[in-house]
Design a protein around this motif. Structure first.
Motif, mmCIF file in Angstrom:
data_model
loop_
_atom_site.group_PDB
_atom_site.id
_atom_site.type_symbol
_atom_site.label_atom_id
_atom_site.label_comp_id
_atom_site.label_asym_id
_atom_site.label_seq_id
_atom_site.Cartn_x
_atom_site.Cartn_y
_atom_site.Cartn_z
ATOM 1 N N UNK A 40 -1.269 18.393 -0.058
ATOM 2 C CA UNK A 40 -2.355 17.413 0.014
ATOM 3 C C UNK A 40 -1.872 16.048 -0.463
ATOM 4 N N UNK A 41 -1.050 16.018 -1.509
ATOM 5 C CA UNK A 41 -0.558 14.733 -2.014
ATOM 6 C C UNK A 41 0.485 14.130 -1.081
ATOM 7 N N UNK A 50 0.827 -1.205 0.000
ATOM 8 C CA UNK A 50 0.000 0.000 0.000
ATOM 9 C C UNK A 50 0.865 1.259 0.000
ATOM 10 N N UNK A 51 1.866 1.294 0.860
ATOM 11 C CA UNK A 51 2.744 2.464 0.908
ATOM 12 C C UNK A 51 3.514 2.625 -0.399
ATOM 13 N N UNK A 52 3.940 1.530 -0.976
ATOM 14 C CA UNK A 52 4.724 1.602 -2.220
ATOM 15 C C UNK A 52 3.881 2.138 -3.370
ATOM 16 N N UNK A 53 2.696 1.576 -3.553
ATOM 17 C CA UNK A 53 1.861 1.982 -4.675
ATOM 18 C C UNK A 53 1.298 3.384 -4.486
ATOM 19 N N UNK A 54 0.851 3.718 -3.282
ATOM 20 C CA UNK A 54 0.309 5.057 -3.050
ATOM 21 C C UNK A 54 1.414 6.102 -3.157
ATOM 22 N N UNK A 55 2.629 5.766 -2.716
ATOM 23 C CA UNK A 55 3.748 6.685 -2.870
ATOM 24 C C UNK A 55 4.031 6.979 -4.329
ATOM 25 N N UNK A 114 0.359 14.456 2.154
ATOM 26 C CA UNK A 114 -0.491 13.893 3.209
ATOM 27 C C UNK A 114 -1.274 12.684 2.712
ATOM 28 N N UNK A 115 -1.628 12.686 1.434
ATOM 29 C CA UNK A 115 -2.313 11.563 0.792
ATOM 30 C C UNK A 115 -1.539 10.263 1.015
ATOM 31 N N UNK A 116 -0.218 10.337 0.957
ATOM 32 C CA UNK A 116 0.637 9.167 1.126
ATOM 33 C C UNK A 116 0.795 8.804 2.604
ATOM 34 N N UNK A 117 1.171 9.783 3.433
ATOM 35 C CA UNK A 117 1.467 9.455 4.829
ATOM 36 C C UNK A 117 0.198 9.175 5.639
ATOM 37 N N UNK A 118 -0.976 9.548 5.116
ATOM 38 C CA UNK A 118 -2.221 9.312 5.859
ATOM 39 C C UNK A 118 -2.661 7.850 5.831
ATOM 40 N N UNK A 119 -1.922 6.988 5.128
ATOM 41 C CA UNK A 119 -2.218 5.554 5.190
ATOM 42 C C UNK A 119 -2.145 5.028 6.627
ATOM 43 N N UNK A 123 1.049 11.970 -9.620
ATOM 44 C CA UNK A 123 -0.042 12.943 -9.583
ATOM 45 C C UNK A 123 0.467 14.340 -9.244
ATOM 46 N N UNK A 124 1.405 14.430 -8.308
ATOM 47 C CA UNK A 124 1.929 15.720 -7.898
ATOM 48 C C UNK A 124 2.565 16.443 -9.083
ATOM 49 N N UNK A 125 3.422 15.736 -9.815
ATOM 50 C CA UNK A 125 4.076 16.346 -10.972
ATOM 51 C C UNK A 125 3.054 16.778 -12.021
#
Length: 443
Positions: free
Chosen positions: A143-144, A94-99, A146-151, A105-107
């Protein structure tokens, strides 16, 4: 981590609710105090732009393809069935794929933000389009991140430690309050400064939770893992949630956009203040319901339907109390809002009444939605969500443009669109609890 009996599950649930209430009370207080400060700092128009921007940014959380919710359910299932290696693999994948998704997305979104006519989106000419683009790009970055670390919130939820999630919100809200107060005292009004301070405080809570959890559970620390075999079960579950999330996005996030386009950003400030006031009720219910998601998962996979029935009876009794609280709040709302905002906004009574009705309907629907999410029987929920979206957007626009209801038209349209879920959610939940032949209700 593992709840092995109904008694222990109930004891943990009560403990999580008590802690959550304490943390949430402080978090809500910080949020409430920050609203009038932000109104004075930014002014009504810029505050309306800020509120609409946060709504747009909330769309980002739906780009995880439901992996977050898939992680919560599958991790809780792995724990309930005593498969620790599987649980660790789910966390790492989950962390790998969401990261990876967050980075791409950020770029893409930061670059795209400089080509969007934001003055038209926010219906304003008071701020330069290039300045608005910088504000949006900055918000996207935070936001992105936090999108990752909020897992971490999904992990804590799956092990039935939802009070820690609320503690993270308290850290973020307290940090946000401190930041906006410093801005108010030391700087001239600036959406960019507000965005940076909000982003830093948003991430602070989840960073603190991550450090706390993974220092105590070193064996569950994520490692790079892009295995399709591991992520596939999360996607299988998650894509079902993703469909509901997309429908919820269109259902809720469009309200402020409709108000901005039809009535202007100043009206968003009026709507947002009323919404935030009544959100106290949904927040209180959320404190009670949040620990139940993974508790329902645990009980369902252990076949403990006696515990599930007892939990439902308690939630329906609590619903009666929250409905009475909502009515009392509606009666007192004009006075509360005047004292709260320092008479900065004038709120019509019909908006207060329509929002109270919306809250009473929504809290009923939430009781059954959290159960269906936990036991992963969400096909009907998806169909109800799609139906609600189909009704909500055109109905809200029609009422907003063809009646004298003003911004109350949007909350009325949203309430009407929720009505199918008032009946279908309870019907499916009852069939599951009674363990009857579910037919089309089986997923």
């Amino acid at each position: 981590m593992v709840q092995v009996s109904g008694k222990e599950r109930s004891s943990n649930y009560i403990s999580q609710v008590k802690k959550s209430v304490t943390y949430k009370a402080a978090a809500v207080a910080a949020s409430f105090i920050s609203v009038p400060i932000m109104l004075r700092y930014l002014g009504n128009e810029s505050y309306g732009i800020w509120s609409t921007l946060l709504t747009l940014m909330s769309w980002v959380v739906f780009f995880d393809l439901g992996i977050g919710n898939g992680l919560r359910n599958k991790l809780a299932q792995s724990i309930a069935t005593n498969r620790p290696d599987e649980a660790r693999a789910y966390i790492s994948a989950s962390y790998s794929w969401i990261g990876a998704i967050s980075g791409v997305l950020c770029a893409a979104l930061v670059i795209a933000s400089y080509f969007v006519p934001w003055q038209r989106v926010f219906n304003t000419t008071s701020l330069d389009n290039s300045y608005l683009s910088t504000v949006v790009a900055t918000a996207i970055f935070f936001v992105l991140a936090n999108f990752w670390i909020s897992l971490i919130n999904q992990i804590l939820g799956s092990i039935q430690k939802s009070s820690l999630v609320v503690l993270g919100q308290l850290i973020s809200n307290a940090g946000g309050l401190l930041a906006v107060y410093i801005l108010y005292l030391t700087t001239s009004p600036s959406l960019l400064y507000m965005t940076i301070s909000y982003g830093l405080s948003l991430c602070a809570g989840n960073i603190a939770l991550s450090i706390y959890h993974f220092s105590r559970h070193k064996g569950s620390r994520p490692r790079p893992l892009f295995s399709l075999g591991v992520i596939r079960p999360l996607l299988t579950v998650g894509l079902q949630f993703f469909g509901i999330q997309l429908a919820a996005l269109a259902f809720f996030a469009t309200d402020k956009i409709i108000i901005t386009q039809v009535f202007g950003p100043e009206s968003v400030a009026v709507y947002d203040v009323v919404f935030k006031l009544f959100a106290v009720v949904t927040l209180a219910q959320g404190l009670i319901l949040a620990p139940l998601w993974s508790a329902y998962t645990d009980a369902y996979h252990r076949g403990d339907f006696t515990w599930i029935r007892a939990a439902f009876k308690r939630q329906i009794a609590i619903y009666g109390a929250t409905s009475i609280l909502t009515i009392v709040m509606a009666a007192a709302a004009p006075t509360i809002i005047d004292l709260w905002t320092g008479f900065a906004v004038k709120v019509p009574r019909y908006l207060i009444g329509s929002m109270a009705i919306y809250i009473i309907v929504a809290t009923w629907v939430n009781i059954f939605a959290i159960f269906l999410n936990g036991v992963q029987k969400i096909r009907v929920s998806f169909l109800v969500s799609v139906t609600a979206v189909t009704i909500n957007v055109p109905l809200s626009i029609y009422l907003a443009t063809h009646t004298n209801l003003n911004v109350a038209a949007v909350s009325i349209g949203t309430t009407i669109a929720l009505l199918p879920g008032v009946f279908l959610g309870p019907y499916q939940a009852i069939k599951i609890i009674k363990q009857k032949d579910l037919g089309i209700w089986s997923h």
